[in-house]
Write a protein that holds these residues in place. Structure first.
Motif, PDB file in Angstrom:
ATOM      1  N   GLN A 149      -5.746   2.029 -12.331  1.00 32.04           N
ATOM      2  CA  GLN A 149      -5.577   0.921 -11.529  1.00 32.04           C
ATOM      3  C   GLN A 149      -4.316  -0.096 -12.058  1.00 32.04           C
ATOM      4  O   GLN A 149      -3.486  -0.854 -11.625  1.00 32.04           O
ATOM      5  N   GLN A 150      -3.540   0.618 -13.289  1.00 34.68           N
ATOM      6  CA  GLN A 150      -2.510  -0.618 -14.211  1.00 34.68           C
ATOM      7  C   GLN A 150      -1.299   0.009 -12.627  1.00 34.68           C
ATOM      8  O   GLN A 150      -0.280  -0.868 -12.989  1.00 34.68           O
ATOM      9  N   GLN A 151      -1.159   1.225 -12.340  1.00 38.87           N
ATOM     10  CA  GLN A 151      -0.386   2.333 -11.944  1.00 38.87           C
ATOM     11  C   GLN A 151      -0.021   1.455 -10.809  1.00 38.87           C
ATOM     12  O   GLN A 151       0.938   0.903 -10.215  1.00 38.87           O
ATOM     13  N   ILE A 152      -0.981   0.906 -10.306  1.00 37.91           N
ATOM     14  CA  ILE A 152      -1.217  -0.180  -9.124  1.00 37.91           C
ATOM     15  C   ILE A 152      -0.180  -1.017  -9.179  1.00 37.91           C
ATOM     16  O   ILE A 152       0.885  -1.442  -8.599  1.00 37.91           O
ATOM     17  N   ARG A 153      -1.030  -1.981 -10.297  1.00 44.87           N
ATOM     18  CA  ARG A 153      -0.366  -3.086 -10.838  1.00 44.87           C
ATOM     19  C   ARG A 153       1.234  -2.780 -11.368  1.00 44.87           C
ATOM     20  O   ARG A 153       1.593  -4.118 -10.440  1.00 44.87           O
ATOM     21  N   ASP A 154       1.060  -2.336 -12.085  1.00 47.96           N
ATOM     22  CA  ASP A 154       2.932  -1.934 -11.761  1.00 47.96           C
ATOM     23  C   ASP A 154       4.351  -1.595 -10.950  1.00 47.96           C
ATOM     24  O   ASP A 154       4.229  -1.815 -10.754  1.00 47.96           O
ATOM     25  N   TRP A 200       2.119  10.312  -5.859  1.00 49.12           N
ATOM     26  CA  TRP A 200       1.641   9.167  -5.237  1.00 49.12           C
ATOM     27  C   TRP A 200       2.057   8.148  -5.033  1.00 49.12           C
ATOM     28  O   TRP A 200       2.535   7.396  -5.630  1.00 49.12           O
ATOM     29  N   LEU A 201       2.078   6.999  -3.959  1.00 50.24           N
ATOM     30  CA  LEU A 201       1.834   5.885  -3.785  1.00 50.24           C
ATOM     31  C   LEU A 201       0.753   5.207  -4.016  1.00 50.24           C
ATOM     32  O   LEU A 201      -0.691   5.877  -4.931  1.00 50.24           O
ATOM     33  N   VAL A 202       1.186   3.771  -3.313  1.00 49.56           N
ATOM     34  CA  VAL A 202      -0.587   3.379  -4.205  1.00 49.56           C
ATOM     35  C   VAL A 202      -1.733   3.117  -3.414  1.00 49.56           C
ATOM     36  O   VAL A 202      -3.140   3.978  -4.563  1.00 49.56           O
ATOM     37  N   TRP A 225       0.627  -1.409  -0.276  1.00 49.00           N
ATOM     38  CA  TRP A 225      -0.137  -0.454  -0.021  1.00 49.00           C
ATOM     39  C   TRP A 225       1.303   1.857  -0.368  1.00 49.00           C
ATOM     40  O   TRP A 225       0.745   1.988  -0.670  1.00 49.00           O
ATOM     41  N   GLN A 226       2.540   1.024   0.511  1.00 49.79           N
ATOM     42  CA  GLN A 226       2.716   2.501   0.475  1.00 49.79           C
ATOM     43  C   GLN A 226       4.220   2.023  -0.296  1.00 49.79           C
ATOM     44  O   GLN A 226       5.036   2.901  -0.548  1.00 49.79           O
ATOM     45  N   LYS A 227       3.449   1.583  -1.633  1.00 54.35           N
ATOM     46  CA  LYS A 227       4.772   1.447  -2.748  1.00 54.35           C
ATOM     47  C   LYS A 227       4.593   3.331  -3.534  1.00 54.35           C
ATOM     48  O   LYS A 227       3.325   2.975  -4.044  1.00 54.35           O
ATOM     49  N   GLN A 228       5.644   3.144  -3.929  1.00 55.70           N
ATOM     50  CA  GLN A 228       5.806   4.335  -4.944  1.00 55.70           C
ATOM     51  C   GLN A 228       4.897   3.725  -6.462  1.00 55.70           C
ATOM     52  O   GLN A 228       5.731   2.893  -6.984  1.00 55.70           O
ATOM     53  N   TRP A 270      -7.557  16.541  -1.435  1.00 56.75           N
ATOM     54  CA  TRP A 270      -8.027  14.651  -1.533  1.00 56.75           C
ATOM     55  C   TRP A 270      -7.135  13.671  -0.938  1.00 56.75           C
ATOM     56  O   TRP A 270      -7.794  12.961  -0.249  1.00 56.75           O
ATOM     57  N   THR A 271      -5.954  13.833  -1.913  1.00 57.20           N
ATOM     58  CA  THR A 271      -5.229  12.603  -1.566  1.00 57.20           C
ATOM     59  C   THR A 271      -4.950  12.694   0.047  1.00 57.20           C
ATOM     60  O   THR A 271      -4.638  11.982   0.709  1.00 57.20           O
ATOM     61  N   ASN A 272      -4.761  14.628   0.123  1.00 61.92           N
ATOM     62  CA  ASN A 272      -4.498  14.787   1.673  1.00 61.92           C
ATOM     63  C   ASN A 272      -5.369  14.818   2.638  1.00 61.92           C
ATOM     64  O   ASN A 272      -5.238  14.182   3.919  1.00 61.92           O
TER      65      ASN A 272
END
Length: 280
Positions: A157-162, A43-45, A34-37, A92-94
Motif C-alpha cells: 500500500q505504501q508503494q502505491i501511495r508513494d 510493477w505498476l500501481v 492506476w498506470q503509474k510506475q 498472476w499479475t500477467n
C-alpha cells in the motif's frame, strides 16, 4: 535465532484498518494513477493491487483451507524459493491485467474481510504454515507469520501511495509494527559478521514513529539485547522514508550510504544496510 528469543509483535487488530485505507485509496485513483510506475520496478500501481489480491486468495486457500495448489519442486535453496515466488507473482499479475480496477477493488474488499477474519482466528503461539525465512527461522510462530503478512500489506500500500503522491502510512500505530517486524532481520543479517564477543550494534529508525534495536555478539551468533552499559560499537540512524525503501529493495545499500548516519565502526554499521525483509 530461537523462536523464544523474540518478543511477539501484535498486528492482527491492524489488518482491518489497513484494508479500509487501501480500499479508500484505490477508489480515489484516477485512470492515469492506476498506470503509474512504482518503486517495485516491474510493477505498476494496478499490478500491486493485483498482487495484494493474490496474497488474500493464497492465504485463504493455503492457511485456512489447507489447499496448496502448485507445490514447488526442486526447491533446494533460498534462491530456488525466490525464483519460484517470482514466477508465481509474474504469472498472476500477467493474467489479471485483463481485470478492471473496479473488479480488483470489489475482489479486494470481499476477500480482505475473509482474510482479516482468518488471521484473527489463528492462535498466535502455534506454529505457522510458513516460516519467516528472511529472519533466519526454519519454523515460526503464527504471531511472527502474521506480522510478516502485515508488512506485506503495509509495504505494498505504501508503494502505491508513494507512486501517486498520496499521504504515507507514517503513523505510530501503523508504521512502528511494520518497521519493528522488519528489524527482526537484524541478527540474521549479521550472522556471518565476525566481531569480538559483546560487540554491540544499534539500529535507530528516527522520529517518534520509529524505534531502536540493538544486537550483541555472542560466541556463536548475534542476539537482540534490550539494555547494556557499554557504548555501542556502531550506531546506524536512518529516517522512516529511507528505512521502508531500503529494507524492501526500493533503495540500494550504496544509495542509502548517502542518507544514513553511522557513528562508531563504519564497516560494522554498513552491514545493517543489507537488511532485506521481503522474499521476492
Amino acid at each position: 535465532m530461537k523462536i523464544s528469543q523474540r518478543t511477539p509483535i501484535q498486528t492482527s487488530h491492524l489488518f482491518p484498518v489497513l484494508d479500509q485505507l487501501l480500499i479508500d485509496l484505490l477508489k480515489s485513483l484516477t485512470e492515469e494513477e492506476w498506470q503509474k510506475q512504482t518503486v517495485a520496478k516491474k510493477w505498476l500501481v494496478k499490478d500491486i493491487a493485483s498482487h495484494l489480491l493474490d496474497g488474500n486468495l493464497r492465504t485463504l486457500s493455503i492457511s485456512r483451507d489447507h489447499y496448496f495448489g502448485e507445490i514447488p519442486e526442486n526447491i533446494n535453496s533460498y534462491s530456488d524459493l525466490i525464483d519460484f515466488l517470482n514466477q508465481l507473482n509474474m504469472t498472476w499479475t500477467n493474467a489479471t491485467k485483463r481485470l478492471s480496477p473496479n473488479v480488483l477493488i470489489n475482489l479486494l474488499e470481499s476477500t480482505g474481510k475473509e482474510f482479516c477474519e482468518h488471521i484473527q482466528s489463528l492462535n498466535p503461539l502455534e506454529n505457522a504454515v510458513f516460516s519467516v525465512a528472511w529472519a533466519g527461522e526454519e519454523t515460526s510462530l503464527n504471531w511472527f507469520h502474521i506480522a510478516r503478512e502485515y508488512t506485506e500489506k503495509f509495504l505494498h500500500q505504501q508503494q502505491i501511495r508513494d507512486a501517486v503522491g498520496k499521504q504515507a502510512l507514517f503513523t505510530k500505530e501503523l508504521f512502528y509494527p511494520f518497521i519493528n517486524t522488519f528489524a527482526q532481520a537484524l541478527p540474521h543479517t549479521y550472522r556471518e559478521t565476525k566481531a569480538p564477543v559483546n560487540t554491540i550494534v544499534t539500529l535507530i529508525v528516527d522520529t517518534e514513529i520509529g524505534g531502536r534495536w540493538s544486537i550483541i555478539k555472542k560466541e556463536n551468533d548475534w542476539e537482540f539485547v534490550d539494555s547494556f552499559e557499554e557504548k555501542a560499537t556502531s550506531t546506524i540512524k536512518i529516517d522512516p522514508q529511507d528505512a521502508w525503501l531500503l529494507f524492501s529493495k526500493g533503495m540500494t545499500p550504496t544509495e542509502a550510504l548517502e542518507k544514513v548516519e553511522i557513528k562508531g565502526d563504519e564497516h560494522l554499521g554498513r552491514i545493517a544496510l543489507n537488511i532485506i525483509a521481503v522474499m521476492a
